[in-house]
Design a protein around this motif. Sequence first.
Motif, PDB file in Angstrom:
ATOM      1  N   CYS A 182      54.497  51.255   9.627  1.00 22.95           N
ATOM      2  CA  CYS A 182      55.609  50.507   9.039  1.00 22.95           C
ATOM      3  C   CYS A 182      55.416  48.999   9.186  1.00 22.95           C
ATOM      4  CB  CYS A 182      56.930  50.954   9.665  1.00 22.95           C
ATOM      5  SG  CYS A 182      57.383  52.643   9.186  1.00 22.95           S
ATOM      6  N   GLU A 186      56.190  46.240   6.377  1.00 16.69           N
ATOM      7  CA  GLU A 186      57.249  45.270   6.632  1.00 16.69           C
ATOM      8  C   GLU A 186      56.753  43.856   6.897  1.00 16.69           C
ATOM      9  OE1 GLU A 186      60.333  45.700   5.996  1.00 16.69           O
ATOM     10  OE2 GLU A 186      59.912  47.762   5.433  1.00 16.69           O
ATOM     11  N   ARG A 190      59.072  42.092   4.218  1.00 17.33           N
ATOM     12  CA  ARG A 190      60.113  41.316   4.883  1.00 17.33           C
ATOM     13  C   ARG A 190      59.545  40.117   5.650  1.00 17.33           C
ATOM     14  NH1 ARG A 190      62.339  45.043   1.848  1.00 17.33           N
ATOM     15  NH2 ARG A 190      61.105  46.552   2.994  1.00 17.33           N
ATOM     16  N   LEU A 254      67.264  46.215   5.426  1.00 17.80           N
ATOM     17  CA  LEU A 254      66.126  45.717   6.191  1.00 17.80           C
ATOM     18  C   LEU A 254      66.024  44.190   6.096  1.00 17.80           C
ATOM     19  CD1 LEU A 254      63.372  48.376   5.359  1.00 17.80           C
ATOM     20  CD2 LEU A 254      64.970  48.328   7.293  1.00 17.80           C
ATOM     21  N   THR A 258      66.442  41.258   9.099  1.00 16.40           N
ATOM     22  CA  THR A 258      65.353  40.284   9.183  1.00 16.40           C
ATOM     23  C   THR A 258      65.889  38.863   9.133  1.00 16.40           C
ATOM     24  OG1 THR A 258      63.791  41.811   8.118  1.00 16.40           O
ATOM     25  CG2 THR A 258      63.212  39.485   8.110  1.00 16.40           C
ATOM     26  N   CYS A 264      60.696  40.410  11.592  1.00 18.29           N
ATOM     27  CA  CYS A 264      60.599  41.655  10.825  1.00 18.29           C
ATOM     28  C   CYS A 264      60.522  42.878  11.747  1.00 18.29           C
ATOM     29  CB  CYS A 264      59.405  41.621   9.881  1.00 18.29           C
ATOM     30  SG  CYS A 264      57.793  41.580  10.683  1.00 18.29           S
ATOM     31  N   ALA A 267      63.268  45.445  11.111  1.00 18.65           N
ATOM     32  CA  ALA A 267      62.984  46.117   9.833  1.00 18.65           C
ATOM     33  C   ALA A 267      61.909  47.172  10.007  1.00 18.65           C
ATOM     34  CB  ALA A 267      62.560  45.089   8.783  1.00 18.65           C
ATOM     35  N   HIS A 271      62.573  51.061   9.202  1.00 20.13           N
ATOM     36  CA  HIS A 271      61.649  51.749   8.299  1.00 20.13           C
ATOM     37  C   HIS A 271      61.036  52.961   9.001  1.00 20.13           C
ATOM     38  CE1 HIS A 271      58.611  50.990   4.813  1.00 20.13           C
ATOM     39  NE2 HIS A 271      58.755  52.286   5.027  1.00 20.13           N
TER      40      HIS A 271
END
Length: 332
Positions: A182, A186, A190, A254, A258, A264, A267, A271
Motif C-alpha cells: 500500500c 499511497e 497521496r 484517504l 493525509t 501519507c 492513508a 488502504h
Amino acid sequence: MVDMAKTRNFNMKMSSLKEEQKQNQKGIFIYLLITFAMTYAVEIFIIMPLAASADMEQALVAQALVSSVMFIPSIGALLARVITKEKFSARNLMITLNLKGNLKYYALAWFGTVLLIVLGSVIYFLIFPKQFDPGLGYLRAVLDEQAQSVGMELTDGLLWKTMITQTVMGIFMSPFLNAINCFGEEWGWRGYLLPKMLRQFKIVPTLLITGVIWGLWHMPLIIMGHNYGVGYPGYPFVGILEMCVFCVSFGIILSYVTIKTKSCIPAIMGHGVMNGFAAVGICFTSLTNPFNILLGPSPTGIIGGLGIIVVAAVLLYSLYKQEKHSPGGIWV
C-alpha cells in the motif's frame, strides 16, 4: 524609488510563483505519464496474456504481478522527483508519522475504514436478506474445496475458527501486513499527486479529479475482471465507472487524513485495512442466492460502499469550508 523597488519585488515574486507553478505542472504530467504508461504496459502486455493462459503456473505468476503493480505509483513519484530535480525533504516525502494531535485521523483511517466496510455489508444484506447466510455459505464452499484437496474434513468448528481468525487479522494486522504494497500506491497518489494537485486547483476539483485518475488507473484490471468479474450488463464500462466512484469516495477519506496529518502514513494504513478486510461480507453470502458484486456486499459495490460515499461527502464539505476560511489555501 520606493514604488519602483516594490514593483520590482512584486514582479520577481510573481515570476517565481509562475516558475514554481510551471514546475508543479511538469511534475504532475511526468508522474501521470510514467505511472500510467508503466502500469498499462505491464497489465496489457504481460499480465493479460498470462491470466488468459490455461497453465496454472502462468496464472499464479499473473496474480503475483498484479500485486507488484501497486509499486508503480511510487516508482512514478520517485522518477518525477528526480527528473524535475525536486528537493527531498521530510515535508515533501510525506512519510513522517506526525502522531502528536493526529491520533484521531489515524483512528479514522484504520478503525473508521473497518466500520464503513461492515456498515456497507449490513446495508446490503438488509436490502437483500435472502443473500445472507449465517452459516458462512461462501466461505464454507471455499474452505471445503481446500480441505478436500489435502484430504481433510471441514468441520463447523474449523470454519468459524478460520472466520474469526481472518476477521481479527483483517482488523488488527492488515494495516501492517499490507503496509509495503500500500505504500507503493499511497506514496504516489497521496504522497506526491495530492499536494501537487492542491497547488493547482481548489480542494473539490482536486479530490474529484485525483479520484477519477486513481479509478482509471485500475481500468485494465477491471477489464480482466479483477474486481467485478466479466459478462455483467454493461461490461466493462459499468465496472470502470463503479471503480471510479469507489476511488473518488475512498480517495477523499484517504486524502482527508493525509491533508490533516501532512503524511501519507494514515492513508497507507487505511488502504491496508481496505485490502485486507473488504471481503468480510462476501464470506456471509449464500450459494443458493448469489450476491451481485456490482452492488455489494464488498465496498467496491454501490450499496456496499454507501457508508464510504456518505462519509466522503461529509469530509469533502468539511474541507471545502476549511478552504473558504484559509486565505493561503488548504495545503500550507
